[in-house]
Design an enzyme around this catalytic site. Structure first.
Site, PDB file in Angstrom:
ATOM      1  N   HIS A 123      -0.302 -34.404  -5.552  1.00  0.00           N
ATOM      2  CA  HIS A 123       0.494 -35.722  -5.319  1.00  0.00           C
ATOM      3  C   HIS A 123       0.264 -36.038  -3.686  1.00  0.00           C
ATOM      4  CE1 HIS A 123       3.457 -39.045  -5.810  1.00  0.00           C
ATOM      5  NE2 HIS A 123       3.616 -38.883  -4.361  1.00  0.00           N
ATOM      6  N   HIS A 182      -0.730 -39.070  -0.549  1.00  0.00           N
ATOM      7  CA  HIS A 182      -0.316 -40.240  -0.065  1.00  0.00           C
ATOM      8  C   HIS A 182      -1.525 -40.854   1.012  1.00  0.00           C
ATOM      9  CE1 HIS A 182       3.905 -41.645  -1.129  1.00  0.00           C
ATOM     10  NE2 HIS A 182       3.595 -40.386  -1.784  1.00  0.00           N
ATOM     11  N   CYS A 241       7.413 -43.823   0.959  1.00  0.00           N
ATOM     12  CA  CYS A 241       8.447 -42.672   1.100  1.00  0.00           C
ATOM     13  C   CYS A 241       9.340 -43.141   2.249  1.00  0.00           C
ATOM     14  CB  CYS A 241       7.989 -41.143   1.585  1.00  0.00           C
ATOM     15  SG  CYS A 241       9.018 -40.064   1.837  1.00  0.00           S
ATOM     16  N   ASN A 247       0.827 -44.198  -2.562  1.00  0.00           N
ATOM     17  CA  ASN A 247      -0.117 -43.013  -3.164  1.00  0.00           C
ATOM     18  C   ASN A 247      -1.511 -43.525  -2.938  1.00  0.00           C
ATOM     19  OD1 ASN A 247       2.542 -41.429  -4.141  1.00  0.00           O
ATOM     20  ND2 ASN A 247       2.412 -43.570  -5.144  1.00  0.00           N
TER      21      ASN A 247
END
Length: 140
Positions: free
Chosen positions: A34, A36, A67, A76
């Site tokens: 995951h 960013h 975030c 993302n």
């Protein structure tokens, strides 16, 4: 198991070393990344993950997300940018980029602001654009 770089500080070497070590230590676990794109490293980090054997990645249309605990963090990795890179490299992903770009454009209109997707802005790499016409000043 998902491994996240939610604040977008990872670099390719860190991703490669971390994922290689995790997969060596836990060979029966399927890992996901995951990532960013806060500092523009997400696609490079995907490549490092691929080199380390990761085959699952989170992404979001237009790079939406963020975030709240990381001031200045962007979203993302963009789904369109990721798919575009994989397509150019001949890595099968089962997603139609043209259809994904149409969806991303719809989302852009829905949220009413530009998205982080570079492919949405610039277009697919193999679709050439006409060169801009030369502009001449008076007296040239």
């Amino acid at each position: 198991m998902s491994v996240a770089d939610t604040v977008g500080v990872a670099d390719p070497r860190l991703v490669y070393e971390t994922m290689t070590q995790l997969q060596d230590r836990f060979p029966d676990v399927e890992f996901n990344l995951h990532l960013h794109n806060t500092r523009g490293m997400a696609l490079a980090n995907v490549m490092a993950g691929i080199q380390a054997g990761v085959r699952s990645f989170d992404a979001s249309i237009g790079g939406l997300g963020g975030c709240p605990y990381a001031p200045g963090a962007t979203g993302n990795v963009s789904s369109e940018d990721l798919i575009h890179m994989l397509d150019l490299m001949g890595i099968q992903n089962g997603i139609n980029l043209t259809e994904m770009l149409a969806i991303a454009d719809d989302v852009r209109q829905l949220v009413n602001h530009p998205l982080e997707s570079t492919v949405l802005r610039a277009g697919i790499a193999d679709q050439l654009h006409a060169a801009p016409a030369a502009q001449h000043k008076v007296g040239d």
